[in-house]
Structures are given as structure tokens and as C-alpha cells.
Design a protein around this motif. Structure first.
Motif, PDB file in Angstrom:
ATOM      1  N   MET A  20       0.921  -1.172   0.012  1.00 41.77           N
ATOM      2  CA  MET A  20      -0.005  -0.115  -0.127  1.00 41.77           C
ATOM      3  C   MET A  20       0.780   1.300  -0.061  1.00 41.77           C
ATOM      4  O   MET A  20       1.843   1.184   0.685  1.00 41.77           O
ATOM      5  N   LEU A  21       0.667   1.997  -0.923  1.00 41.77           N
ATOM      6  CA  LEU A  21       1.314   3.647  -0.992  1.00 41.77           C
ATOM      7  C   LEU A  21       0.401   4.585  -0.275  1.00 41.77           C
ATOM      8  O   LEU A  21      -0.586   4.707  -0.851  1.00 41.77           O
ATOM      9  N   ARG A  22       1.000   5.100   0.740  1.00 36.30           N
ATOM     10  CA  ARG A  22       0.347   6.203   1.403  1.00 36.30           C
ATOM     11  C   ARG A  22       0.952   7.462   0.953  1.00 36.30           C
ATOM     12  O   ARG A  22       2.165   7.969   1.096  1.00 36.30           O
ATOM     13  N   VAL A  23       0.102   8.231   0.420  1.00 36.93           N
ATOM     14  CA  VAL A  23       0.711   9.705  -0.393  1.00 36.93           C
ATOM     15  C   VAL A  23      -0.019  10.761   0.542  1.00 36.93           C
ATOM     16  O   VAL A  23      -0.948  10.988   0.896  1.00 36.93           O
ATOM     17  N   ALA A  24       1.250  11.598   0.905  1.00 33.51           N
ATOM     18  CA  ALA A  24       0.743  12.954   1.945  1.00 33.51           C
ATOM     19  C   ALA A  24       0.010  13.909   0.969  1.00 33.51           C
ATOM     20  O   ALA A  24       0.448  14.175  -0.103  1.00 33.51           O
ATOM     21  N   VAL A  25      -0.988  14.330   1.546  1.00 29.65           N
ATOM     22  CA  VAL A  25      -1.538  15.481   1.162  1.00 29.65           C
ATOM     23  C   VAL A  25      -1.404  16.626   1.981  1.00 29.65           C
ATOM     24  O   VAL A  25      -2.121  16.709   3.401  1.00 29.65           O
ATOM     25  N   PRO A  26      -0.265  17.447   2.059  1.00 31.50           N
ATOM     26  CA  PRO A  26       0.009  18.299   3.146  1.00 31.50           C
ATOM     27  C   PRO A  26      -1.242  19.156   3.571  1.00 31.50           C
ATOM     28  O   PRO A  26      -1.640  19.805   2.536  1.00 31.50           O
ATOM     29  N   TYR A  27      -1.435  19.258   4.735  1.00 30.45           N
ATOM     30  CA  TYR A  27      -2.449  20.009   5.475  1.00 30.45           C
ATOM     31  C   TYR A  27      -3.691  19.883   4.518  1.00 30.45           C
ATOM     32  O   TYR A  27      -4.642  20.732   4.189  1.00 30.45           O
ATOM     33  N   GLY A  28      -3.900  18.796   3.871  1.00 35.98           N
ATOM     34  CA  GLY A  28      -5.152  18.391   3.027  1.00 35.98           C
ATOM     35  C   GLY A  28      -5.496  19.180   1.980  1.00 35.98           C
ATOM     36  O   GLY A  28      -6.577  19.216   1.452  1.00 35.98           O
ATOM     37  N   THR A  29      -4.473  19.966   1.454  1.00 34.01           N
ATOM     38  CA  THR A  29      -4.606  20.908   0.485  1.00 34.01           C
ATOM     39  C   THR A  29      -4.383  20.343  -0.971  1.00 34.01           C
ATOM     40  O   THR A  29      -2.901  19.886  -0.940  1.00 34.01           O
ATOM     41  N   LEU A  30      -5.099  20.500  -2.136  1.00 34.25           N
ATOM     42  CA  LEU A  30      -4.848  19.906  -3.384  1.00 34.25           C
ATOM     43  C   LEU A  30      -5.271  21.017  -4.338  1.00 34.25           C
ATOM     44  O   LEU A  30      -6.196  21.756  -4.099  1.00 34.25           O
ATOM     45  N   ASN A  31      -4.410  21.173  -5.422  1.00 32.85           N
ATOM     46  CA  ASN A  31      -4.988  21.741  -6.682  1.00 32.85           C
ATOM     47  C   ASN A  31      -5.466  20.891  -7.625  1.00 32.85           C
ATOM     48  O   ASN A  31      -5.291  19.566  -7.404  1.00 32.85           O
ATOM     49  N   SER A  32      -6.262  21.465  -8.596  1.00 32.81           N
ATOM     50  CA  SER A  32      -6.848  20.481  -9.545  1.00 32.81           C
ATOM     51  C   SER A  32      -5.928  19.470 -10.399  1.00 32.81           C
ATOM     52  O   SER A  32      -6.072  18.392 -10.560  1.00 32.81           O
ATOM     53  N   ALA A  33      -4.865  20.107 -10.749  1.00 33.75           N
ATOM     54  CA  ALA A  33      -3.581  19.144 -11.128  1.00 33.75           C
ATOM     55  C   ALA A  33      -3.378  18.106 -10.308  1.00 33.75           C
ATOM     56  O   ALA A  33      -3.074  16.798 -10.945  1.00 33.75           O
ATOM     57  N   GLN A  34      -3.247  18.347  -9.136  1.00 29.49           N
ATOM     58  CA  GLN A  34      -2.766  17.182  -8.157  1.00 29.49           C
ATOM     59  C   GLN A  34      -3.912  16.442  -7.958  1.00 29.49           C
ATOM     60  O   GLN A  34      -3.584  14.967  -7.969  1.00 29.49           O
ATOM     61  N   MET A  35      -5.261  16.739  -7.979  1.00 30.30           N
ATOM     62  CA  MET A  35      -6.299  15.709  -7.968  1.00 30.30           C
ATOM     63  C   MET A  35      -6.202  15.033  -9.313  1.00 30.30           C
ATOM     64  O   MET A  35      -6.364  13.817  -9.255  1.00 30.30           O
ATOM     65  N   THR A  36      -6.159  15.557 -10.321  1.00 28.69           N
ATOM     66  CA  THR A  36      -6.053  14.790 -11.693  1.00 28.69           C
ATOM     67  C   THR A  36      -5.074  13.589 -11.780  1.00 28.69           C
ATOM     68  O   THR A  36      -5.238  12.576 -12.157  1.00 28.69           O
ATOM     69  N   GLN A  37      -3.992  14.190 -11.061  1.00 27.17           N
ATOM     70  CA  GLN A  37      -2.730  13.325 -10.942  1.00 27.17           C
ATOM     71  C   GLN A  37      -3.069  11.783 -10.044  1.00 27.17           C
ATOM     72  O   GLN A  37      -2.687  10.823 -10.368  1.00 27.17           O
ATOM     73  N   LEU A  38      -3.657  12.323  -8.986  1.00 28.02           N
ATOM     74  CA  LEU A  38      -4.065  11.111  -8.256  1.00 28.02           C
ATOM     75  C   LEU A  38      -4.871  10.213  -8.904  1.00 28.02           C
ATOM     76  O   LEU A  38      -4.896   8.776  -8.602  1.00 28.02           O
ATOM     77  N   ALA A  39      -5.738  10.740  -9.640  1.00 25.36           N
ATOM     78  CA  ALA A  39      -6.602   9.857 -10.517  1.00 25.36           C
ATOM     79  C   ALA A  39      -5.788   8.998 -11.481  1.00 25.36           C
ATOM     80  O   ALA A  39      -6.175   7.635 -11.780  1.00 25.36           O
ATOM     81  N   HIS A  40      -5.056   9.671 -12.336  1.00 27.53           N
ATOM     82  CA  HIS A  40      -3.994   9.143 -13.117  1.00 27.53           C
ATOM     83  C   HIS A  40      -3.282   7.835 -12.096  1.00 27.53           C
ATOM     84  O   HIS A  40      -3.162   6.873 -12.913  1.00 27.53           O
ATOM     85  N   LEU A  41      -2.890   8.242 -11.080  1.00 26.18           N
ATOM     86  CA  LEU A  41      -2.131   7.028 -10.504  1.00 26.18           C
ATOM     87  C   LEU A  41      -3.234   5.827 -10.228  1.00 26.18           C
ATOM     88  O   LEU A  41      -2.727   4.697 -10.230  1.00 26.18           O
ATOM     89  N   ALA A  42      -4.396   6.188  -9.827  1.00 25.22           N
ATOM     90  CA  ALA A  42      -5.476   5.024  -9.758  1.00 25.22           C
ATOM     91  C   ALA A  42      -5.472   4.378 -10.901  1.00 25.22           C
ATOM     92  O   ALA A  42      -5.596   3.252 -10.676  1.00 25.22           O
ATOM     93  N   ASP A  43      -5.609   4.951 -11.961  1.00 28.91           N
ATOM     94  CA  ASP A  43      -5.863   4.082 -13.226  1.00 28.91           C
ATOM     95  C   ASP A  43      -4.634   3.420 -13.783  1.00 28.91           C
ATOM     96  O   ASP A  43      -4.709   2.328 -13.678  1.00 28.91           O
ATOM     97  N   LYS A  44      -3.495   4.101 -13.529  1.00 27.53           N
ATOM     98  CA  LYS A  44      -2.209   3.573 -14.328  1.00 27.53           C
ATOM     99  C   LYS A  44      -1.727   2.454 -13.307  1.00 27.53           C
ATOM    100  O   LYS A  44      -1.266   1.315 -13.968  1.00 27.53           O
ATOM    101  N   TYR A  45      -1.880   2.486 -12.175  1.00 28.22           N
ATOM    102  CA  TYR A  45      -0.889   1.698 -11.223  1.00 28.22           C
ATOM    103  C   TYR A  45      -2.000   0.838 -10.097  1.00 28.22           C
ATOM    104  O   TYR A  45      -1.474  -0.191  -9.541  1.00 28.22           O
ATOM    105  N   ASP A  46      -3.072   1.287 -10.097  1.00 35.95           N
ATOM    106  CA  ASP A  46      -3.817   0.611  -9.061  1.00 35.95           C
ATOM    107  C   ASP A  46      -5.243   0.167  -9.850  1.00 35.95           C
ATOM    108  O   ASP A  46      -5.188  -0.169 -10.881  1.00 35.95           O
ATOM    109  N   LYS A  47      -6.104  -0.152  -9.059  1.00 34.89           N
ATOM    110  CA  LYS A  47      -7.396  -0.520  -9.523  1.00 34.89           C
ATOM    111  C   LYS A  47      -8.573   0.591  -9.771  1.00 34.89           C
ATOM    112  O   LYS A  47      -9.636   0.216  -9.567  1.00 34.89           O
TER     113      LYS A  47
END
Ligand code: SF4
Lengths: 556, 61
Positions: free
Chosen positions: A53-80
Motif C-alpha cells: 500500500m502506498l500512502r501519499v501525503a496531502v500536506p494539510y489536506g490541500t490540493l490543486n486540480s492538477a494534483q487531484m487529476t494526477q491522483l486519478a491518473h495514479l489510480a488508473d495506471k498503477y492501481d485498480k
């Protein structure tokens, strides 16, 4: 929002490349698992029941759109195709392949993210109020300080081998949405009598095996002193904290065993030594960081359309009633997107959902998103005239559940469906409670109620501070669920009281149903919440409801 | 399924050496069934399937 400078960028890239080498050596057999383990943990890679399991930090819970989009990309490319948002404002991927993890970290680095110090006996991801910078009741945005703490604590040479993990939370106002009293250090922005901004510093809070509420170490630390003061605390703990017993190693036990006076004395002494060494450099950094957190340019526009839409559309109205919070700017609202659809896994979002949320943030939310410790996603800055469009887009991807703060907005840790430390499952219990109260169509009638579920005594699901807490245990080889009552994770933090013997897996949902229906008959009015009724009446009537046979015996 | 403690310890050491195939190995209690050995504890039973919230893991295959 803070954007990585060249230093941050180079540091994170360097770590990715080191880890790439370590993974390669593990795969070709030059490193054993025991040798590799400390390296993977330094990079947030755990071993769970079924996979890494990879735990990725979201510092103080703040993300911009590009970061959220990248989290989606990780989910698709490397996870389920999905990710799990946690109570520490992180995201966890449950199915990565070891060989892919360096690429995942590299993709994260592309958007200024990493998984460093999301594990190990170090200072972990600094969490903050998820309404930071938007809340009406805020004195000051707590995120610049959180970012300063992130930079200071990341790879801090003195604090890589603490007695135990160390968690810091920051909030900008009196209302506590970050559970700061249950952290190793809790920081609250305050004003002193001279109206200067500074910080109240709380230490020694924590849940887990020995839940404790933090104590105030200082009522007011000035802005210039905060970082050396925090360093003094961690440095005192580093020397004094116990390394002989893992269960007694957190600062809450150090504080308990030594007393607040002694800790205060030692911290002050250490502070006097190190404060001059900082020489104001941290304040220069802070000034730059503060600049990057300047509020967006809020628009001034009519909200007439919003009011009309509310009148015309009852489902939209219901969603706005539960999922909005007051914003500091006129005409704006804070939107809480529920990641708790009835019957779904709390905190799990699919890549498609992440992309929709990212798009909405781009279009309507000044490019900002937040992850809350309650495992929901926040659009902190939304003009009310855009709410209907947001609601409609969310509804299309099952994200428009109108249940924030209600009984189905349950915190649940991964439990024994994933976590290697678990003693029982939590996810199915959360799913069943939500489904049941949806069937009963009672959750709006019941009103504000926080249920929190942990799959073991480590309490990642914050069960001690749930109005109703549920702790999953293994009793003689069978899943068993213990209920605690009256917990509270806000500024009036209270550790819940154990109600009595635990319930089997098939008994826990009926027990919760009994409890909640019982509350409806006990409350004085619709306005009296579960927690208020519990505080007024004490535990006795609630115990009688939970254990009717025992109550009948006592009455006989 | 191993019934002898010493054999169990040896098998565990062998498994620990298979580092490119498995990690985190341990001995778990099992019982004999018509379908071969089966775990006695729910934790290991879950591990033979995968999580209960999605059909991922071994049950997926
Ligand atoms: S509370 Fe226990 S089961 Fe749940 S995530 Fe934490 S360690 Fe795992």
C-alpha cells in the motif's frame, strides 16, 4: 497555494531516484526484505494483508486540480481505479506493484507531491482545518505555518528516529475541525490581549491504546517563536520519550509520566538555547509562504439564481442544507463533497470521481480542493451562483449524497479488509449502518451524529471521539464490536465511555439502530442532538437501550 | 498443512528464503477439510479471498 521551489523539487526528485535504485536492488535480490523495509517505509510503502500500500501525503489536506487529476491518473495506471482518503488527510493506494512504485513517486513529483514521512518514527504529514483560508470564524489561515512545519520537519536530521511517530495538526480558529487535542502537538491560531496573532500550543494528545486529551503547554507563542518552540518540544521528547516499550513511546505517555510542569521547564530551557540559532531565517521563509497562500480574487455577483434554484429543486435544497458551510466572503460557500454514498466504502473515490472534482475546482473553485480528516473532499471557495452546476455534475458521478455530519457520514478505517494490524473489519459495518438508515429514511430526522469506526485499538478511525464509537476486536477468534458513547473531537474534545460488552458482527448494526431510535424517544426536542441528549441524561438510559435484557433484570 | 512443530519451523525458514516470491511469511493455524487445509481464523480466511468491499485480490482471479 504553495508551489515547490527548486530546492523542494530537487530534493523530492533525488529521493525518487534513490528509491528507484533501492527497489531495483530488492527485485534483483541484492537487498533482502528486512534490509529493504526501512527504505520502503521512508517512502510511505507499507505491506498490507493482500498487497503493498502506498500512502501519499496531502500536506494539510490541500490540493490543486492538477494534483487531484494526477491522483486519478495514479489510480488508473498503477492501481485498480480508485484511492482511499484517510483520517490523516492522506490518500492510500491499496494495490500497487513494487516495480511500479518509483514511477508512481515520479508522477507525484511532477505535481509537487510525495510519500515521504507518511510512515516511520518521524514527524508525519502536518494536518490542518480543511476549511482553512475559507472559514468565516478563522483568525488566520493556518496553512502557511503548516507548510513551514512541513519544510522544517521533512528530512530533519535530528528527528528521523524519534521514539515513535509524531503528528502535528493546526487550526486557525477556536472551532476545532482538525482534532488538535488528539495530536502530539496541536496548534491553534489565537490573538493575545494586545491583539497580536500567535499560537496556543497543546501537547500530548492522542487516541490509540491509551487515549489522552492534549494539555496546553503555552497559551501564547508568538509567530516568530513558533518554529523554535516546536523544535524544542520535539527535541525534549526525542531525549525523554521511552524507547523500551512501543506502547509507552508516544509523547502523551512522556507527558503523563513526567508531568506538564517538567516538560514545560525542559521545553523552555531548550527553547532558550535554540531560539537564537534560528536567526529569523524561518520568518523569511514564512513570509514567502504566506505570500503564496494569498486568498483568491473572490468575485462579486448576484446569488438570486441560487435562491430560485433552491426553491424549485428539493433535492438540491436538501444537499445545500447539509453540505454547505459558511464562507468568509460574501456570496460564497464552502462545499463538502460527501465520499460516503450510502453503502459505499467511506473515503474511497474512483478515478472518474476524482477527475470530476478536479474539473469542478478548475471551473468553479479557484483551483482548490481539500481532503478532510472525515474522509470527504472539500471545494473551499465556491460562489453560490455556481452551486447548482456543481451539484448537477456531482450527482452524475454519485457524489451528491446529502449527508455531511449525519449518521451515514461515517469515518471508517480500512480495518481487516486491508490493514495488517486490524483485529476486525470496519468497512462492512460502516456500509451496513449507512444502508440501514437510508432504508429507514431517518437520517435527516436524527440530525447531527458522528459515528467513527476503527478496526483495532490503534484508533485510526477516531472511535474514541465519535458520538458513537465502534471498535472492532477479535474475541476468541470472532469479530466483536465494542461501542463507546459520548466522544467528541471538536474544541470540547471528550473521550467516549465504553458502553459495555461488545456485539457480534451480526448484532452491531441492530444495536446501533436501537441506540439511535432510543435517542429519538429520549430527546427533548428535534433540536437536541444525540451528543447533547447524552450529555444531559448521562450514559444510563443509553446503556439500557443497548442492553435491554440487563435493563429488564435490573428492573426486576 | 504441517502437524509437526519442527517441520513447521523449517518450512517457515524455507519460505522466508523465497524472497522474490513471498514477503511477511508466518505460520497460521489450519484445519483439514474435504477441499484441503483451510484457515481456522477469520484473518487468514480473508487473506485467501481478498477484501469484502470489492472483488479484488485472490477472489478476482
Ligand atoms: S485502526 Fe487499526 S485496523 Fe484501522 S487502519 Fe488503524 S491500524 Fe489498521
Amino acid at each position: 497555494m504553495y508551489v515547490y521551489n527548486d530546492f523542494d523539487e530537487a530534493f523530492v526528485r533525488e529521493r525518487v531516484s534513490q528509491f528507484r535504485g533501492q527497489v531495483a536492488r530488492r527485485i534483483d535480490g541484492s537487498l533482502t526484505e528486512d534490509e529493504f523495509k526501512p527504505f520502503r517505509l521512508m517512502n510511505g510503502l507499507y505491506l498490507q494483508l493482500h498487497a503493498y500500500m502506498l500512502r501519499v501525503a496531502v500536506p494539510y489536506g490541500t490540493l490543486n486540480s492538477a494534483q487531484m487529476t494526477q491522483l486519478a491518473h495514479l489510480a488508473d495506471k498503477y492501481d485498480k481505479g480508485y484511492g482511499h482518503f484517510t483520517t490523516r488527510q492522506n490518500i492510500q493506494y491499496n494495490w500497487p506493484e513494487l516495480r511500479d512504485v518509483p514511477d508512481m513517486l515520479s508522477d507525484l513529483a511532477d505535481v509537487g507531491m510525495h510519500a515521504i514521512q507518511t510512515s516511520g518514527n518521524t514527524i508525519r504529514n502536518v494536518t490542518a482545518d480543511h476549511f482553512a483560508g475559507a472559514a468565516k470564524d478563522e483568525i488566520e489561515d493556518p496553512r502557511p505555518v503548516a507548510e513551514l512545519l512541513r519544510q522544517w520537519s521533512t528530512d530533519h536530521p535530528e528527528f528521523q528516529g524519534l521514539p515513535r511517530k509524531f503528528k502535528i495538526a493546526v487550526t486557525g480558529c477556536e472551532a476545532d475541525r482538525a482534532v488538535i487535542r488528539a495530536h502530539d502537538i496541536g496548534i491553534q491560531v489565537v490573538r493575545n490581549e494586545a491583539n497580536e496573532i500567535g499560537y496556543k500550543v497543546i501537547v500530548g494528545g492522542g487516541l490509540g491504546r491509551t487515549p489522552m486529551i492534549g494539555k496546553v503547554l503555552s497559551d501564547f507563542v508568538s509567530k516568530a517563536d513558533l518554529l523554535p518552540y516546536c523544535e524544542a518540544i520535539v527535541s525534549v521528547y526525542n531525549l525523554l520519550g521511552r524507547r523500551d516499550n512501543k506502547y509507552k513511546a508516544r509523547i502523551k505517555i512522556t507527558l503523563h509520566e513526567n508531568g506538564i510542569d517538567k516538560i514545560q521547564e525542559l521545553v523552555n530551557e531548550r527553547f532558550e538555547q535554540i531560539q537564537p540559532l534560528f536567526g529569523g531565517i524561518d520568518q523569511q521563509f514564512l513570509a514567502e509562504i504566506e505570500h503564496s497562500f494569498a486568498p483568491p480574487a473572490f468575485k462579486v455577483k448576484s446569488t438570486d439564481g441560487y435562491d430560485a434554484a433552491r426553491l424549485a429543486n428539493p433535492a438540491f435544497r436538501s444537499w445545500t442544507d447539509t453540505n454547505l458551510s459558511e464562507h468568509r466572503a460574501d456570496g460564497y460557500a464552502i462545499v463538502s463533497i460527501s465520499i460516503k454514498q450510502h453503502g459505499a466504502t467511506p473515503g474511497d473515490a474512483t478515478s472518474a470521481q476524482m477527475r470530476v472534482m478536479a474539473d469542478l475546482a478548475t471551473k468553479y473553485g479557484h483551483d482548490e480542493l481539500r481532503i478532510s480528516h472525515e474522509q470527504n473532499v472539500i471545494l473551499p471557495h465556491v460562489h453560490k451562483s455556481d452551486l447548482l452546476a456543481i451539484y448537477t455534475a456531482l450527482r452524475d458521478v454519485d457524489l451528491a449524497t446529502a449527508n455531511i455530519g449525519l449518521i451515514s457520514d461515517i469515518i471508517a478505517c480500512p480495518g481487516m479488509d486491508y490493514c495488517a494490524l486490524a483485529t476486525a473489519r470496519s468497512i462492512p459495518v460502516a456500509k451496513e449502518i449507512a444502508t440501514r438508515f437510508d432504508e429507514l429514511k431517518l437520517e435527516h430526522e436524527v440530525g447531527p451524529l458522528k459515528i467513527k469506526i476503527s478496526g483495532c485499538i490503534n484508533a485510526c478511525g477516531h472511535h474514541h471521539v465519535g458520538h458513537i464509537g465502534i471498535l472492532g476486536l477479535d474475541r476468541a477468534g470472532v469479530e466483536n464490536y465494542q461501542i463507546t458513547l459520548g466522544g467528541d473531537g471538536t474544541e470540547s474534545t471528550t473521550i467516549g465511555t465504553r458502553a459495555g460488552p461488545g456485539f457480534g458482527a451480526d448484532e452491531i448494526v441492530p444495536a446501533i439502530e436501537r441506540l439511535v431510535l432510543g435517542y429519538l424517544s429520549l430527546r427533548m426536542s428535534k433540536e437536541e442532538t444525540f451528543l447533547q441528549a447524552y450529555r444531559r441524561l448521562g450514559e444510563a438510559p443509553f446503556k439500557d437501550i443497548l442492553y435491554p435484557e440487563k435493563a429488564a433484570q435490573n428492573a426486576a | 498443512m504441517i502437524t509437526d512443530e519442527a517441520h513447521g519451523d523449517i518450512r517457515l525458514l524455507e519460505a522466508k528464503a523465497d524472497q522474490s516470491i513471498v514477503v511477511g511469511v508466518y505460520l497460521a493455524e489450519a484445519k483439514k477439510t474435504n477441499n484441503g487445509p483451510a484457515p481456522t481464523h477469520f484473518r487468514e480466511a480473508f487473506r485467501t479471498r481478498g477484501p469484502s468491499n470489492y472483488s479484488h485480490g485472490k477472489q478476482e482471479a
